[in-house]
Scaffold this motif. Structure first.
Motif, PDB file in Angstrom:
ATOM      1  N   LEU A  31       0.796  -1.225   0.000  1.00 54.38           N
ATOM      2  CA  LEU A  31       0.000   0.000   0.000  1.00 54.38           C
ATOM      3  C   LEU A  31       0.828   1.274   0.000  1.00 54.38           C
ATOM      4  O   LEU A  31       0.312   2.345  -0.287  1.00 54.38           O
ATOM      5  CB  LEU A  31      -0.944   0.006   1.214  1.00 54.38           C
ATOM      6  CG  LEU A  31      -2.018  -1.081   1.230  1.00 54.38           C
ATOM      7  CD1 LEU A  31      -2.886  -0.917   2.466  1.00 54.38           C
ATOM      8  CD2 LEU A  31      -2.872  -1.042  -0.007  1.00 54.38           C
TER       9      LEU A  31
ATOM     10  N   ASP B   9       1.782   4.249  -3.549  1.00 49.13           N
ATOM     11  CA  ASP B   9       0.513   4.823  -3.961  1.00 49.13           C
ATOM     12  C   ASP B   9       0.453   5.168  -5.443  1.00 49.13           C
ATOM     13  O   ASP B   9      -0.553   4.907  -6.100  1.00 49.13           O
ATOM     14  CB  ASP B   9       0.211   6.077  -3.135  1.00 49.13           C
ATOM     15  CG  ASP B   9      -0.529   5.714  -1.852  1.00 49.13           C
ATOM     16  OD1 ASP B   9      -1.100   4.621  -1.798  1.00 49.13           O
ATOM     17  OD2 ASP B   9      -0.525   6.526  -0.924  1.00 49.13           O
TER      18      ASP B   9
ATOM     19  N   LYS C 255      -4.673   7.503   3.272  1.00 47.59           N
ATOM     20  CA  LYS C 255      -5.183   6.181   2.940  1.00 47.59           C
ATOM     21  C   LYS C 255      -6.189   5.707   3.985  1.00 47.59           C
ATOM     22  O   LYS C 255      -6.086   6.024   5.153  1.00 47.59           O
ATOM     23  CB  LYS C 255      -4.020   5.184   2.845  1.00 47.59           C
ATOM     24  CG  LYS C 255      -3.076   5.437   1.688  1.00 47.59           C
ATOM     25  CD  LYS C 255      -1.903   4.494   1.718  1.00 47.59           C
ATOM     26  CE  LYS C 255      -0.953   4.804   2.862  1.00 47.59           C
ATOM     27  NZ  LYS C 255       0.302   4.038   2.802  1.00 47.59           N
TER      28      LYS C 255
ATOM     29  N   ARG D 157     -10.396   0.647   1.535  1.00 50.88           N
ATOM     30  CA  ARG D 157      -9.670   0.271   0.318  1.00 50.88           C
ATOM     31  C   ARG D 157      -9.684  -1.228   0.109  1.00 50.88           C
ATOM     32  O   ARG D 157      -9.806  -1.701  -1.031  1.00 50.88           O
ATOM     33  CB  ARG D 157      -8.230   0.785   0.395  1.00 50.88           C
ATOM     34  CG  ARG D 157      -7.384   0.424  -0.818  1.00 50.88           C
ATOM     35  CD  ARG D 157      -6.288   1.419  -1.015  1.00 50.88           C
ATOM     36  NE  ARG D 157      -5.119   0.811  -1.640  1.00 50.88           N
ATOM     37  CZ  ARG D 157      -4.005   1.471  -1.932  1.00 50.88           C
ATOM     38  NH1 ARG D 157      -3.895   2.741  -1.625  1.00 50.88           N
ATOM     39  NH2 ARG D 157      -2.989   0.873  -2.517  1.00 50.88           N
TER      40      ARG D 157
END
Length: 222
Positions: free
Chosen positions: A126, A129, A172, A177
């Motif tokens: 993650l 990005d 985030k 997500r």
């Protein structure tokens, strides 16, 4: 202008256009900010002619506002615009996905599986990005690619860029997500099964969940 210089300028313009487009969508510039031409030239190491060509194209595309005799400004963000963009995504992207499922062939299926695989690998990291954003865009582009309308694809691409100006405002949100990432792979499965009705319903839910993320981030910055 010297005809031999035009291809060089066009190449430089295309390069700076893509770089600026990515930075505008990613939030490098604040909403409403006026862009200083000299500062842009220095930061991006680009000449005036290709820079102005790129800025004009971005204004025509909707990521900049051209002010008479006063240069260029980043568009403001509003709740009404976000609602409008999300509504248009629901209609146009949903319609394009249905058409893609109807017309997509074996080559499309292979490309869709490959795009999903690349995105899944990026999901595991993650912190990367920009890589994820690129692969995410490619995945959504592949989903609707065989819809049969160049104009529909252009409109969807433009809506995605405008939508992402809101979605990428904040930090985030790993839990949300993960849900959206899971839906990416469910969309692929339904597309391969040619289940148009279920695929459209999931696409609508996917866009709505993304809208909720974008709305929270907008409200936090408003």
């Amino acid at each position: 202008m010297n005809q031999h210089l035009q291809p060089v300028i066009s190449t430089a313009s295309s390069r700076i256009y893509e770089t600026l487009r990515r930075d505008l969508v990613g939030g490098r510039f604040a909403a409403g900010e006026k862009l200083a031409i000299n500062a842009l030239k220095e930061h991006y190491h680009v000449g005036l002619s290709p820079l102005r060509e790129a800025l004009n194209k971005l204004a025509a595309y909707g990521l900049l506002i051209q002010e008479n005799q006063r240069g260029f400004r980043v568009p403001t963000l509003t709740r009404a615009e976000l609602d409008d963009i999300a509504s248009m995504r629901l209609e146009l992207e949903g319609m394009a996905f249905e058409r893609a499922i109807q017309h997509g062939d074996a080559v499309w299926e292979a490309e869709l599986l490959a795009a999903a695989h690349r995105l899944k690998r990026a999901d595991m990291s993650l912190e990367k990005d920009e890589e994820w954003e690129t692969l995410h865009s490619q995945f959504h582009r592949t989903l609707v690619a065989p819809c049969g309308s160049v104009w529909l694809l252009r409109f969807i691409e433009q809506l995605h860029d405008q939508f992402d100006r809101y979605r990428r405002l904040g930090p985030k949100m790993p839990t949300v997500r993960q849900t959206l990432d899971d839906q990416h792979h469910q969309l692929v499965e339904l597309a391969l099964q040619r289940d148009t009705k279920a695929a459209r319903a999931l696409m609508d839910d996917h866009i709505h969940k993304s809208y909720q993320v974008a709305l929270k981030r907008y409200e936090a910055h408003a």
